[in-house]
Design a protein around this motif. Sequence first.
Motif, PDB file in Angstrom:
ATOM      1  N   LEU A  89       0.810  -1.213   0.000  1.00 25.80           N
ATOM      2  CA  LEU A  89       0.000   0.000   0.000  1.00 25.80           C
ATOM      3  C   LEU A  89       0.846   1.267   0.000  1.00 25.80           C
ATOM      4  O   LEU A  89       0.319   2.354   0.221  1.00 25.80           O
ATOM      5  CB  LEU A  89      -0.933  -0.010   1.221  1.00 25.80           C
ATOM      6  N   ILE A  90       2.155   1.152  -0.216  1.00 14.94           N
ATOM      7  CA  ILE A  90       3.002   2.340  -0.267  1.00 14.94           C
ATOM      8  C   ILE A  90       2.541   3.222  -1.424  1.00 14.94           C
ATOM      9  O   ILE A  90       2.559   2.798  -2.584  1.00 14.94           O
ATOM     10  CB  ILE A  90       4.486   1.964  -0.460  1.00 14.94           C
ATOM     11  N   PRO A  91       2.109   4.457  -1.169  1.00 10.62           N
ATOM     12  CA  PRO A  91       1.524   5.283  -2.230  1.00 10.62           C
ATOM     13  C   PRO A  91       2.453   5.517  -3.413  1.00 10.62           C
ATOM     14  O   PRO A  91       2.004   5.494  -4.562  1.00 10.62           O
ATOM     15  CB  PRO A  91       1.200   6.605  -1.499  1.00 10.62           C
ATOM     16  N   THR A  92       3.736   5.743  -3.156  1.00 16.42           N
ATOM     17  CA  THR A  92       4.647   6.056  -4.252  1.00 16.42           C
ATOM     18  C   THR A  92       4.957   4.860  -5.127  1.00 16.42           C
ATOM     19  O   THR A  92       5.587   5.003  -6.172  1.00 16.42           O
ATOM     20  CB  THR A  92       5.969   6.627  -3.707  1.00 16.42           C
ATOM     21  N   MET A  93       4.540   3.669  -4.698  1.00 22.80           N
ATOM     22  CA  MET A  93       4.786   2.480  -5.502  1.00 22.80           C
ATOM     23  C   MET A  93       3.493   1.864  -6.025  1.00 22.80           C
ATOM     24  O   MET A  93       3.506   0.779  -6.600  1.00 22.80           O
ATOM     25  CB  MET A  93       5.558   1.439  -4.674  1.00 22.80           C
ATOM     26  N   ARG A  94       2.402   2.573  -5.824  1.00 26.80           N
ATOM     27  CA  ARG A  94       1.107   2.005  -6.174  1.00 26.80           C
ATOM     28  C   ARG A  94       0.981   1.699  -7.661  1.00 26.80           C
ATOM     29  O   ARG A  94       0.312   0.755  -8.072  1.00 26.80           O
ATOM     30  CB  ARG A  94       0.000   2.962  -5.735  1.00 26.80           C
ATOM     31  N   ASP A  95       1.652   2.502  -8.468  1.00 24.23           N
ATOM     32  CA  ASP A  95       1.537   2.296  -9.916  1.00 24.23           C
ATOM     33  C   ASP A  95       2.233   1.026 -10.387  1.00 24.23           C
ATOM     34  O   ASP A  95       2.008   0.590 -11.522  1.00 24.23           O
ATOM     35  CB  ASP A  95       2.106   3.498 -10.675  1.00 24.23           C
ATOM     36  N   ILE A  96       3.089   0.419  -9.557  1.00 25.79           N
ATOM     37  CA  ILE A  96       3.766  -0.812  -9.973  1.00 25.79           C
ATOM     38  C   ILE A  96       3.308  -2.036  -9.197  1.00 25.79           C
ATOM     39  O   ILE A  96       3.759  -3.144  -9.464  1.00 25.79           O
ATOM     40  CB  ILE A  96       5.297  -0.683  -9.851  1.00 25.79           C
ATOM     41  N   PHE A  97       2.414  -1.858  -8.232  1.00 29.59           N
ATOM     42  CA  PHE A  97       1.934  -3.013  -7.480  1.00 29.59           C
ATOM     43  C   PHE A  97       0.908  -3.820  -8.261  1.00 29.59           C
ATOM     44  O   PHE A  97       0.796  -5.021  -8.061  1.00 29.59           O
ATOM     45  CB  PHE A  97       1.294  -2.580  -6.158  1.00 29.59           C
ATOM     46  N   GLY A  98       0.119  -3.172  -9.110  1.00 31.91           N
ATOM     47  CA  GLY A  98      -0.980  -3.861  -9.766  1.00 31.91           C
ATOM     48  C   GLY A  98      -2.115  -4.092  -8.794  1.00 31.91           C
ATOM     49  O   GLY A  98      -2.119  -3.612  -7.655  1.00 31.91           O
ATOM     50  N   ASN A  99      -3.108  -4.796  -9.234  1.00 35.86           N
ATOM     51  CA  ASN A  99      -4.262  -5.119  -8.396  1.00 35.86           C
ATOM     52  C   ASN A  99      -4.069  -6.492  -7.776  1.00 35.86           C
ATOM     53  O   ASN A  99      -4.244  -7.511  -8.431  1.00 35.86           O
ATOM     54  CB  ASN A  99      -5.541  -5.096  -9.230  1.00 35.86           C
ATOM     55  N   CYS A 100      -3.691  -6.499  -6.525  1.00 35.38           N
ATOM     56  CA  CYS A 100      -3.415  -7.755  -5.831  1.00 35.38           C
ATOM     57  C   CYS A 100      -4.726  -8.385  -5.396  1.00 35.38           C
ATOM     58  O   CYS A 100      -5.468  -7.817  -4.591  1.00 35.38           O
ATOM     59  CB  CYS A 100      -2.518  -7.489  -4.630  1.00 35.38           C
ATOM     60  N   THR A 101      -5.014  -9.545  -5.917  1.00 28.77           N
ATOM     61  CA  THR A 101      -6.263 -10.233  -5.592  1.00 28.77           C
ATOM     62  C   THR A 101      -6.038 -11.608  -4.987  1.00 28.77           C
ATOM     63  O   THR A 101      -6.952 -12.216  -4.456  1.00 28.77           O
ATOM     64  CB  THR A 101      -7.127 -10.384  -6.858  1.00 28.77           C
ATOM     65  N   ALA A 102      -4.825 -12.121  -5.091  1.00 27.28           N
ATOM     66  CA  ALA A 102      -4.525 -13.448  -4.545  1.00 27.28           C
ATOM     67  C   ALA A 102      -4.024 -13.326  -3.111  1.00 27.28           C
ATOM     68  O   ALA A 102      -3.806 -12.233  -2.595  1.00 27.28           O
ATOM     69  CB  ALA A 102      -3.492 -14.149  -5.414  1.00 27.28           C
ATOM     70  N   TRP A 103      -3.828 -14.471  -2.457  1.00 27.75           N
ATOM     71  CA  TRP A 103      -3.325 -14.446  -1.087  1.00 27.75           C
ATOM     72  C   TRP A 103      -1.852 -14.044  -1.044  1.00 27.75           C
ATOM     73  O   TRP A 103      -1.430 -13.254  -0.210  1.00 27.75           O
ATOM     74  CB  TRP A 103      -3.508 -15.813  -0.438  1.00 27.75           C
ATOM     75  N   THR A 104      -1.056 -14.576  -1.942  1.00 28.61           N
ATOM     76  CA  THR A 104       0.370 -14.249  -1.954  1.00 28.61           C
ATOM     77  C   THR A 104       0.634 -13.006  -2.795  1.00 28.61           C
ATOM     78  O   THR A 104      -0.143 -12.635  -3.665  1.00 28.61           O
ATOM     79  CB  THR A 104       1.187 -15.419  -2.515  1.00 28.61           C
ATOM     80  N   CYS A 105       1.770 -12.374  -2.537  1.00 29.97           N
ATOM     81  CA  CYS A 105       2.161 -11.139  -3.224  1.00 29.97           C
ATOM     82  C   CYS A 105       3.070 -11.482  -4.388  1.00 29.97           C
ATOM     83  O   CYS A 105       4.227 -11.837  -4.194  1.00 29.97           O
ATOM     84  CB  CYS A 105       2.900 -10.227  -2.249  1.00 29.97           C
ATOM     85  N   ARG A 106       2.548 -11.359  -5.581  1.00 25.63           N
ATOM     86  CA  ARG A 106       3.321 -11.716  -6.764  1.00 25.63           C
ATOM     87  C   ARG A 106       3.980 -10.484  -7.364  1.00 25.63           C
ATOM     88  O   ARG A 106       3.432  -9.391  -7.308  1.00 25.63           O
ATOM     89  CB  ARG A 106       2.429 -12.400  -7.798  1.00 25.63           C
ATOM     90  N   TYR A 107       5.186 -10.703  -7.951  1.00 24.20           N
ATOM     91  CA  TYR A 107       5.886  -9.619  -8.633  1.00 24.20           C
ATOM     92  C   TYR A 107       5.990  -9.933 -10.126  1.00 24.20           C
ATOM     93  O   TYR A 107       5.907 -11.089 -10.559  1.00 24.20           O
ATOM     94  CB  TYR A 107       7.280  -9.394  -8.035  1.00 24.20           C
ATOM     95  N   ASN A 108       6.184  -8.900 -10.881  1.00 23.08           N
ATOM     96  CA  ASN A 108       6.420  -9.005 -12.324  1.00 23.08           C
ATOM     97  C   ASN A 108       7.456  -7.950 -12.668  1.00 23.08           C
ATOM     98  O   ASN A 108       7.152  -6.762 -12.730  1.00 23.08           O
ATOM     99  CB  ASN A 108       5.110  -8.757 -13.084  1.00 23.08           C
ATOM    100  N   VAL A 109       8.714  -8.366 -12.828  1.00 21.91           N
ATOM    101  CA  VAL A 109       9.793  -7.406 -13.068  1.00 21.91           C
ATOM    102  C   VAL A 109      10.332  -7.595 -14.478  1.00 21.91           C
ATOM    103  O   VAL A 109      10.586  -8.715 -14.917  1.00 21.91           O
ATOM    104  CB  VAL A 109      10.922  -7.541 -12.010  1.00 21.91           C
ATOM    105  N   GLU A 110      10.478  -6.491 -15.177  1.00 18.93           N
ATOM    106  CA  GLU A 110      10.898  -6.512 -16.576  1.00 18.93           C
ATOM    107  C   GLU A 110      12.281  -5.905 -16.722  1.00 18.93           C
ATOM    108  O   GLU A 110      12.583  -4.864 -16.137  1.00 18.93           O
ATOM    109  CB  GLU A 110       9.907  -5.719 -17.432  1.00 18.93           C
ATOM    110  N   TYR A 111      13.121  -6.581 -17.510  1.00 19.69           N
ATOM    111  CA  TYR A 111      14.471  -6.093 -17.790  1.00 19.69           C
ATOM    112  C   TYR A 111      14.596  -5.882 -19.293  1.00 19.69           C
ATOM    113  O   TYR A 111      14.226  -6.745 -20.079  1.00 19.69           O
ATOM    114  CB  TYR A 111      15.527  -7.103 -17.317  1.00 19.69           C
ATOM    115  N   ALA A 112      15.116  -4.734 -19.652  1.00 16.66           N
ATOM    116  CA  ALA A 112      15.336  -4.434 -21.062  1.00 16.66           C
ATOM    117  C   ALA A 112      16.744  -3.887 -21.208  1.00 16.66           C
ATOM    118  O   ALA A 112      17.302  -3.279 -20.291  1.00 16.66           O
ATOM    119  CB  ALA A 112      14.321  -3.423 -21.578  1.00 16.66           C
ATOM    120  N   SER A 113      17.354  -4.095 -22.359  1.00 16.75           N
ATOM    121  CA  SER A 113      18.692  -3.572 -22.612  1.00 16.75           C
ATOM    122  C   SER A 113      18.748  -2.986 -24.004  1.00 16.75           C
ATOM    123  O   SER A 113      17.846  -3.173 -24.819  1.00 16.75           O
ATOM    124  CB  SER A 113      19.754  -4.674 -22.470  1.00 16.75           C
TER     125      SER A 113
END
Length: 423
Positions: A127-151
């Motif tokens: 629920l950190i406000p400054t990171m809300r745009d990257i949290f997505g809509n959490c609907t499951a029990w566990t906290c999932r991440y999706n991190v993208e790397y580009a070069s």
Amino acid sequence: MGISLTLWCALLTINIPVSHPASSVPILSIPLYHRAMLNDTFMPHARVHYPNTEATADIYPADDAYAMFLWVGTPVQIVFVTIDTGSPITWFQCDPCSNCYPMQRAPFNTRASSSFRELGCYSDACLIPTMRDIFGNCTAWTCRYNVEYASAKESQSRSFGVMVTDTLNFEHSNVQAKDLIMGCGDSYEGPFRTQFSGVFGLGRGPLSVQSQLHAKAFSFCIVSLGSEKASSLKFYDTPPKVDQHGNDSIMVPLSENSRYPYYYFVQFVGIGINGFMLDIQSRVWGYGLNYDGGVVIDTGTVLTYLPRDAYSVFRSEIRTTDGNLTKKPGYDELEFCYEEGPTNVYPTIEFYFENGNIAGENFVSFKLDNNQLLFRAEEGTVCLPFAEGKNSALTVIGSNHLQGTLLTYDLVNEILVFTYNKC
């Protein structure tokens, strides 16, 4: 490198029971080898135990990256991760894994660690406000991440997984960080190098390692390519002092870019060839309203990538001033190569930065020596390690140009210190 991140995570607020003298004693010191974003009151950090010894971990050359062994869990399991100053989280692949990329070592076994904990979806961290745009809509029990790397070179890659806490140990020492927040990867997209289990996140953001340790600075040295000499990654609770009147260091201001919130951008002014600065518009380096542009350092990339507008000027100047170039088949990115010989005269190239030192000129110069200037493509052939970054407007300074340089990230004063010949 590079990052756009979606994650859902939980976090524990825990105090670090450690005090240090006023001098810049490293919080952690981790040997390496070669091959203020938040305004919230909530700030994560791990519990760290320091039994009067430095934390050390051997790091080995691997596929032109800088990497380190981490000892994770109780009892410890070993994971091998690359160091990335653009990644806001540390993650590694874990078992059970539905779709892990192939690796040369086994994934981290979550069932075997008694200190392993998955983080819940509706936690303070999510629920950190400054990171809300990257949290997505959490609907499951566990906290999932999706991190993208580009070069600038490769296509985009993604790691998916669960945010967790576990104990982090450092090889050859008794220093221990408990409840460190990390990602446990279980699937992926795009290319990843099989030597590595994941990424050690040193980017901006509250979940990077230095943020969780509440470090005020960190440093590491770019040892020469192929070197077996140890370097050290160090975290400080007080920024190291720099001799502002010495000739062995330059101080460069760091900046942020809202489009790339996890990068440390350096205030870059231009490139000089044989004493003359190239005529490249400042917007290419990220000035003005060019939020797509800017200059970053990437220790996971050997070459330096210039955006098209800069590379075309660079190419034209090199071709005009140097008649000794040769083209080697099989090296499409390396356009400026030479038959190696004792009588060769190579161009003088230097990078110009804004001066972050209160004393001195407005600009400072980082002049490349021959070891930094040239990349050995094969026996008898050396090349200027510059290439066109066709997939990005960013300028990416690669590790070849920084060999032998100690990089110190002063997070309090937003300064990057380059110190010559300190490896």
